[in-house]
Design a protein around this motif. Structure first.
Motif, PDB file in Angstrom:
ATOM      1  N   ASN A  22      -0.622  -5.647   7.532  1.00  0.00           N
ATOM      2  CA  ASN A  22      -0.324  -4.256   7.190  1.00  0.00           C
ATOM      3  C   ASN A  22      -1.435  -3.304   7.621  1.00  0.00           C
ATOM      4  O   ASN A  22      -1.623  -2.241   7.046  1.00  0.00           O
ATOM      5  CB  ASN A  22      -0.041  -4.090   5.696  1.00  0.00           C
ATOM      6  CG  ASN A  22       1.322  -4.622   5.307  1.00  0.00           C
ATOM      7  OD1 ASN A  22       1.420  -5.592   4.550  1.00  0.00           O
ATOM      8  ND2 ASN A  22       2.385  -4.033   5.824  1.00  0.00           N
ATOM      9  N   ASN A  23      -2.200  -3.724   8.611  1.00  0.00           N
ATOM     10  CA  ASN A  23      -3.258  -2.897   9.209  1.00  0.00           C
ATOM     11  C   ASN A  23      -4.412  -2.573   8.265  1.00  0.00           C
ATOM     12  O   ASN A  23      -5.163  -1.618   8.505  1.00  0.00           O
ATOM     13  CB  ASN A  23      -2.660  -1.592   9.754  1.00  0.00           C
ATOM     14  CG  ASN A  23      -1.529  -1.821  10.718  1.00  0.00           C
ATOM     15  OD1 ASN A  23      -1.704  -2.448  11.749  1.00  0.00           O
ATOM     16  ND2 ASN A  23      -0.336  -1.351  10.367  1.00  0.00           N
ATOM     17  N   VAL A  24      -4.583  -3.372   7.206  1.00  0.00           N
ATOM     18  CA  VAL A  24      -5.729  -3.144   6.314  1.00  0.00           C
ATOM     19  C   VAL A  24      -6.836  -4.171   6.558  1.00  0.00           C
ATOM     20  O   VAL A  24      -7.911  -4.072   5.978  1.00  0.00           O
ATOM     21  CB  VAL A  24      -5.321  -3.218   4.819  1.00  0.00           C
ATOM     22  CG1 VAL A  24      -4.161  -2.289   4.529  1.00  0.00           C
ATOM     23  CG2 VAL A  24      -4.999  -4.642   4.389  1.00  0.00           C
ATOM     24  N   PRO A  71      -3.232   3.598  10.645  1.00  0.00           N
ATOM     25  CA  PRO A  71      -3.175   2.161  10.924  1.00  0.00           C
ATOM     26  C   PRO A  71      -4.218   1.664  11.916  1.00  0.00           C
ATOM     27  O   PRO A  71      -4.596   0.488  11.883  1.00  0.00           O
ATOM     28  CB  PRO A  71      -1.762   1.976  11.492  1.00  0.00           C
ATOM     29  CG  PRO A  71      -1.446   3.287  12.122  1.00  0.00           C
ATOM     30  CD  PRO A  71      -2.127   4.326  11.288  1.00  0.00           C
ATOM     31  N   PRO A 101      -7.156   0.477  -2.049  1.00  0.00           N
ATOM     32  CA  PRO A 101      -6.403   1.542  -1.375  1.00  0.00           C
ATOM     33  C   PRO A 101      -7.289   2.775  -1.211  1.00  0.00           C
ATOM     34  O   PRO A 101      -7.813   3.302  -2.188  1.00  0.00           O
ATOM     35  CB  PRO A 101      -5.243   1.812  -2.345  1.00  0.00           C
ATOM     36  CG  PRO A 101      -5.142   0.593  -3.197  1.00  0.00           C
ATOM     37  CD  PRO A 101      -6.541   0.076  -3.322  1.00  0.00           C
ATOM     38  N   GLY A 136      -4.125   6.916  -0.643  1.00  0.00           N
ATOM     39  CA  GLY A 136      -3.281   6.278   0.348  1.00  0.00           C
ATOM     40  C   GLY A 136      -3.016   7.176   1.538  1.00  0.00           C
ATOM     41  O   GLY A 136      -3.156   8.404   1.466  1.00  0.00           O
ATOM     42  N   GLY A 137      -2.618   6.551   2.651  1.00  0.00           N
ATOM     43  CA  GLY A 137      -2.414   7.288   3.891  1.00  0.00           C
ATOM     44  C   GLY A 137      -1.329   8.340   3.813  1.00  0.00           C
ATOM     45  O   GLY A 137      -1.472   9.446   4.355  1.00  0.00           O
ATOM     46  N   LYS A 184      -5.739   2.789   5.221  1.00  0.00           N
ATOM     47  CA  LYS A 184      -5.535   1.351   5.387  1.00  0.00           C
ATOM     48  C   LYS A 184      -6.865   0.599   5.478  1.00  0.00           C
ATOM     49  O   LYS A 184      -7.473   0.279   4.476  1.00  0.00           O
ATOM     50  CB  LYS A 184      -4.625   1.086   6.586  1.00  0.00           C
ATOM     51  CG  LYS A 184      -3.173   1.480   6.321  1.00  0.00           C
ATOM     52  CD  LYS A 184      -2.253   1.000   7.410  1.00  0.00           C
ATOM     53  CE  LYS A 184      -0.814   1.397   7.163  1.00  0.00           C
ATOM     54  NZ  LYS A 184      -0.144   0.591   6.130  1.00  0.00           N
ATOM     55  N   ALA A 241      -8.016   6.364   1.516  1.00  0.00           N
ATOM     56  CA  ALA A 241      -7.671   7.158   2.693  1.00  0.00           C
ATOM     57  C   ALA A 241      -8.473   8.443   2.688  1.00  0.00           C
ATOM     58  O   ALA A 241      -9.050   8.827   1.667  1.00  0.00           O
ATOM     59  CB  ALA A 241      -6.166   7.458   2.704  1.00  0.00           C
TER      60      ALA A 241
END
Length: 468
Positions: free
Chosen positions: A81-83, A272, A306, A139-140, A298, A308
């Motif tokens: 998940n691109n983290v 991402p 979490p 979050g993004g 991410k 961003a």
């Protein structure tokens, strides 16, 4: 009441589906009793949604580049998940965050804290240029909302241009500027004032160019700005993450010129791909441009928290009487500790340089695979983000949906996890910490799985019928 949706191609844009026959066959083969029990409990309690619940499998642990399921089977995680820039459980990250939790776990909104200040200062440093004003969010999707609000306030215009096939989050405002029907289906009227243009795609693009360049896609932006009027912002990923569309430097230079000419704010969504996946801190740096507003997330939280951020220029620090974010965890000490540790690890382990070396190796391996496998229509990528597009015919470029799913489940069985975009694009995005040996092993496994599925009678039958 469950609403059964037909298997439409446009629903496959963001990832592999959990509603196909191939997924059902995979689930039926699941023999591990604890996993079967967990999957049933999960399906019974969580709201069902595409690409998520019902789930593929259940995880028990994660370490380094590996995730391990409840049956003890491990997978090299080329999805994450691109983290997962740092993989999972990096000891420095765990140490820094644990220390922060013991000292200051939360900071109410009216207060600041040194960790948050240091994190914002460090982000400004690695952004370089004029990007030196920061807002954090949990979050993004949230920072996309903040960026859209700031752009409206600064420009005085509420209209925005985005790209078809783009993804900017799953909230109502984010899907309004996103370009994927799988998130908008059944949602009714969305945010007004959004104009979409085709993305710069050279393999199967909506607009063709005699010289094979992508500059005409940038010119389309100017056409829309001039015809529509009242455009305040253009939002896009510097590189489309999911199916890995990599524009040229000339495209981005032209986009920057057009935005400057028409006083349109350029918002880059690097949620991402930021934090090193391109071989640069942020993907726009690979194209020698600077956005007006940068959105990251991410991997910023190190795959642990979490986290961003929206980063913009000092000259746009003008909305002092408006709450652009107002999030409970606005200056999260834990999130900022994770972000600082992530940056420290990338610097100390020289991961940006390592990504560039890995990129050359991946490109070499994948291009060789393309030479030997007619199922591969296109190879494209940057850093540690690569796409292998599967087609049943290279001339017609017909998407190989069944073969892509077959390859996914073959690789999962052998210990490699990735995701599929657009129904036929294999996306490979390993952690930045991956070693050369691990990368070599993963591509060996991928190559063998490709051979296995192309030798499968079902594929051969489809291939023969297509050429009759």
């Amino acid at each position: 009441m469950n609403k059964v949706m037909p298997d439409k191609a446009h629903l496959r844009s963001e990832g592999d589906l959990n509603t196909t026959k191939a997924r059902q066959d995979w689930q039926h083969k699941q023999q591990h009793q604890q996993t079967k029990t967990l999957l049933k409990r999960d399906a019974d309690v969580f709201l069902h949604q595409a690409m998520s619940t019902p789930c593929l499998n259940s995880l028990a642990s994660a370490e380094g580049i590996y995730i391990t399921d409840s049956s003890g089977h491990s997978y090299m995680d080329f999805h994450g998940n691109n983290v997962h820039q740092l993989g999972y459980g990096h000891p420095v990250l765990i140490e820094k965050v644990t220390k922060q939790i013991s000292q200051l776990p939360f900071s109410p909104r009216r207060f600041t804290n040194e960790t948050a200040i240091e994190c914002a200062e460090k982000l400004s440093e690695i952004c370089g240029g004029e990007l030196n004003r920061v807002l954090f969010a949990p979050g993004g999707t949230s920072v996309i909302g903040m960026a859209l609000k700031l752009a409206r306030y600064i420009s005085g215009n509420y209209k925005v241009v985005s790209l078809w096939d783009s993804f900017h989050g799953a909230s109502l405002d984010a899907i309004s500027v996103g370009g994927e029907a799988c998130f908008r289906e059944g949602m009714g009227p969305l945010m007004a004032g959004v104009e979409r243009i085709p993305p710069p795609v050279t393999y199967r693009g909506a607009l063709t160019s005699p010289d094979g360049s992508d500059l005409h896609y940038a010119d389309y932006l100017e056409y829309v700005i001039e015809k529509e009027g009242g455009i305040g912002a253009f939002i896009a990923e510097a590189v489309r993450n999911t199916d890995v569309q990599v524009p040229s430097k000339a495209y981005w230079k032209r986009i920057r010129e057009i935005c400057d000419k028409h006083n349109v704010l350029l918002i880059i969504d690097d949620i991402p791909n930021g934090m090193g996946r391109s071989g640069h801190w942020f993907t726009h740096q690979a194209f020698d441009i600077e956005p007006d507003i940068l959105c990251i997330g991410k991997g910023l939280g190190g795959g642990l928290v979490p986290m961003a951020a929206m980063i913009t220029k000092d000259k746009y620090n003008t909305a002092t009487h408006i709450s652009l974010g107002h999030y409970t965890h606005e200056k999260s000490p834990i999130g900022c500790a994770a972000a600082l540790a992530t940056i420290q690890i990338i610097e100390q382990e020289q991961l940006l340089s390592q990504v560039k070396l890995h990129s050359l190796y991946i490109e070499q391996r994948l291009l060789k695979l393309k030479e030997n496998h007619p199922l591969i229509g296109d190879i494209r990528g940057i850093g540690l983000l690569w796409a292998v597009e599967l087609v049943t015919d290279r001339n017609t470029k017909t998407r190989a949906f069944d073969q892509a799913e077959a390859l996914l489940y073959e690789c999962l069985a052998q210990g490699l996890s990735f995701k599929i975009s657009q129904g036929n694009v294999i996306q490979l995005s390993p952690p930045l910490i991956i070693s050369h040996t691990q990368l070599q092993n993963a591509l060996d496994l991928f190559e063998q799985a490709l051979k296995n599925i192309t030798q499968d009678s079902h594929y051969e039958e489809c291939h023969e019928q297509h050429h009759k």
